[in-house]
Design an enzyme around this catalytic site. Structure first.
Site, PDB file in Angstrom:
ATOM      1  CE  LYS A 107      -4.250  -2.018   1.991  1.00  0.00           C
ATOM      2  NZ  LYS A 107      -3.705  -3.320   2.138  1.00  0.00           N
TER       3      LYS A 107
HETATM    4  C1  LIG Z   1      -4.723  -4.538   1.486  1.00  0.00           C
HETATM    5  C2  LIG Z   1      -3.922  -5.894   1.773  1.00  0.00           C
HETATM    6  C3  LIG Z   1      -4.121  -7.005   0.973  1.00  0.00           C
HETATM    7  C4  LIG Z   1      -5.438  -6.895  -0.163  1.00  0.00           C
HETATM    8  O1  LIG Z   1      -5.294  -5.835  -0.846  1.00  0.00           O
HETATM    9  P1  LIG Z   1      -6.365  -5.598  -1.896  1.00  0.00           P
HETATM   10  O2  LIG Z   1      -6.071  -4.360  -2.703  1.00  0.00           O
HETATM   11  O3  LIG Z   1      -7.440  -4.982  -0.770  1.00  0.00           O
HETATM   12  O4  LIG Z   1      -7.159  -6.710  -2.243  1.00  0.00           O
HETATM   13  C5  LIG Z   1      -3.332  -8.028   0.928  1.00  0.00           C
HETATM   14  N1  LIG Z   1      -2.207  -8.105   1.829  1.00  0.00           N
HETATM   15  C6  LIG Z   1      -1.932  -7.242   2.415  1.00  0.00           C
HETATM   16  C7  LIG Z   1      -0.754  -7.343   3.289  1.00  0.00           C
HETATM   17  C8  LIG Z   1      -2.619  -5.687   2.600  1.00  0.00           C
HETATM   18  O5  LIG Z   1      -2.235  -4.741   3.272  1.00  0.00           O
END
Ligand SMILES: *Cc1c(COP(=O)(O)O)cnc(C)c1O
Length: 437
Positions: A107
């Site tokens: 993210k």
């Molecule tokens: C947010 C997140 C996900 C999921 O990603 P999406 O874009 O919501 O499908 C998977 N793994 C981790 C570690 C995350 O922080």
């Protein structure tokens, strides 16, 4: 570029509006009107380009008409201040390590890009400070706070439920200082979320200060995630050349709200030669069931050890549905699914560690296992390792019965001093606090 709403009842927005508003007036998600295919020469030479060069080409296709070239280049280069390597775990299976950013999860890419794009638009408009409100149950808060850290003209308020996030998560947004304020709410995550929603709707507050959100559904957080799929492909081409192989590339994405995989699907629309995708889920199997039955039936989320994927109504489903015009068979042509219980995830983590020495986090483990279960002959599989295993230290160590070293930058956070404002879950308290800022 214009952006339309997946609900089809809101006016089109330009990029500036789509970024500042996040969600369309009809509560739909913004979609770019065009997805521009990139030229064949780009893909033919992609393995000779750097991550930043690749990302800038992709960014230009989306944002080039709306952001001046030099500024866009700087935004891209500043965002990608860390690598996203693919690492061989075993024959034909690679881990796309998306955890080399400041908060050790993927993210970071979207959050850093959004912060810089928002700053670009604010500077064009006025010198008024913009305030980002974000409610978090843990990971979103740290990615957003770190993405915006030190970005001039923007102040971030992170609301989180007191005592309900892990120590590691908490220190990633309470120790930063500068333009980041952590607000500890005496309540649960939903209380934090409703405080934020009430703030956006409060007229007096909105006259007093300029508010915006940094939701994961924001196009400026969502689209940049496509960058690392292009780069992963470039690295895969290089490895195949080295090994004298010519295989089809399969991308496997551990998914929760489906933003990450959706950005990869956008990449494919732009011509990225990914043969097919696998959406790997934990026990939250709503999308998996949709693939089997054609029916999308949201449920309450189940708590799992891969908790960033505990989503019962994935928000980006609307974008995937729109991308394939609601045609179930088209969706199935591009994406297959997999779902794993906590027990299965633990078995995978143990097996992978003992067979290869590679430490998976519980999210990446779903991706790795889905490749083990679904990879065909003449395919090379890349799964996203979406977070560093040290982020889930106790869980991971309990499963693999071995120590997980904490990377330096995570250790740094843990040394900092916690600073936070304590508030009740009453909107009146939150409002009166903000009115004094
Ligand atoms: C947010 C997140 C996900 C999921 O990603 P999406 O874009 O919501 O499908 C998977 N793994 C981790 C570690 C995350 O922080």
């Amino acid at each position: 570029m214009k952006y339309y709403s997946t609900n089809g009842k809101a006016p089109e927005a330009d990029l500036h509006k789509a970024v500042v508003k996040g969600l369309a007036e009809d509560r739909g998600l913004y979609m770019p009107e065009h997805i521009k295919p990139l030229p064949k020469e780009f893909f033919d030479n992609i393995d000779t380009l750097s991550f930043q060069e690749i990302a800038y080409t992709v960014a230009d296709a989306f944002f080039g008409k709306d952001v001046e070239a030099e500024s866009l280049k700087k935004i891209v280069y500043d965002t990608l201040a860390f690598d996203c390597p693919i690492v061989k775990v075993e024959d034909n299976i690679y881990s796309l390590e998306l955890f080399h950013g400041p908060t050790l999860a993927f993210k970071d890419v979207g959050a850093r890009f959004m912060a810089r794009l928002l700053q670009y638009f604010i500077r064009q408009e006025s010198n008024e400070q913009v305030n980002v409100l974000v409610a978090t149950s843990g990971d979103t808060g740290s990615a957003v706070a770190n993405g915006f850290l030190g970005v001039d003209g923007i102040h971030v308020y992170v609301l989180y439920p007191k005592g309900k996030v892990s120590k590691i998560q908490e220190c990633q947004f309470t120790t930063l200082g500068k333009n980041i304020t952590a607000i500890e709410v005496d309540g649960v995550f939903d209380d934090c979320q409703s405080l934020v929603k009430s703030a956006f709707m409060d007229e007096e507050l909105n006259k007093h200060m300029k508010l915006t959100s940094a939701n994961s559904i924001n196009v400026a957080r969502f689209l940049p995630q496509s960058f690392y799929y292009f780069y992963a492909y470039a690295q895969a081409v290089k490895k195949m050349k080295e090994e004298g192989k010519n295989q089809d590339v399969v991308m496997c994405v551990p998914s929760g709200n489906f933003g990450n995989i959706c950005s990869a699907l956008f990449g494919q629309k732009m011509g990225l030669p990914i043969k097919r995708f696998i959406a790997a889920n934990n026990a939250n199997d709503i999308f998996y069931n949709y693939l089997q039955t054609g029916k999308y039936e949201p449920k309450a989320s189940k708590q799992t050890i891969a908790n960033a994927m505990d989503v019962g109504d994935p928000s980006n489903f609307a974008r995937i549905y729109d991308l394939y015009k609601g045609d179930h068979s088209e969706v199935c042509k591009h994406i297959s699914g997999a779902t794993y219980t906590d027990e299965a995830i633990a078995v995978t983590m143990r097996q992978c560690f003992s067979a290869t020495g590679y430490i998976l986090d519980p999210h990446g483990a779903c991706g790795y296992q889905a490749l083990k279960d679904g990879l065909k002959d003449n395919e090379i599989g890349i799964f996203c390792e979406t977070a560093h295993p040290a982020k889930f230290k106790e869980t991971v160590e309990g499963i693999i019965e071995s120590e997980v070293a904490i990377p330096e930058r995570l250790a740094e956070f843990m040394k900092g001093t916690k600073q936070s404002i304590e508030l009740s879950k009453e909107f009146a308290d939150f409002k009166s606090y903000l009115m004094k800022q």
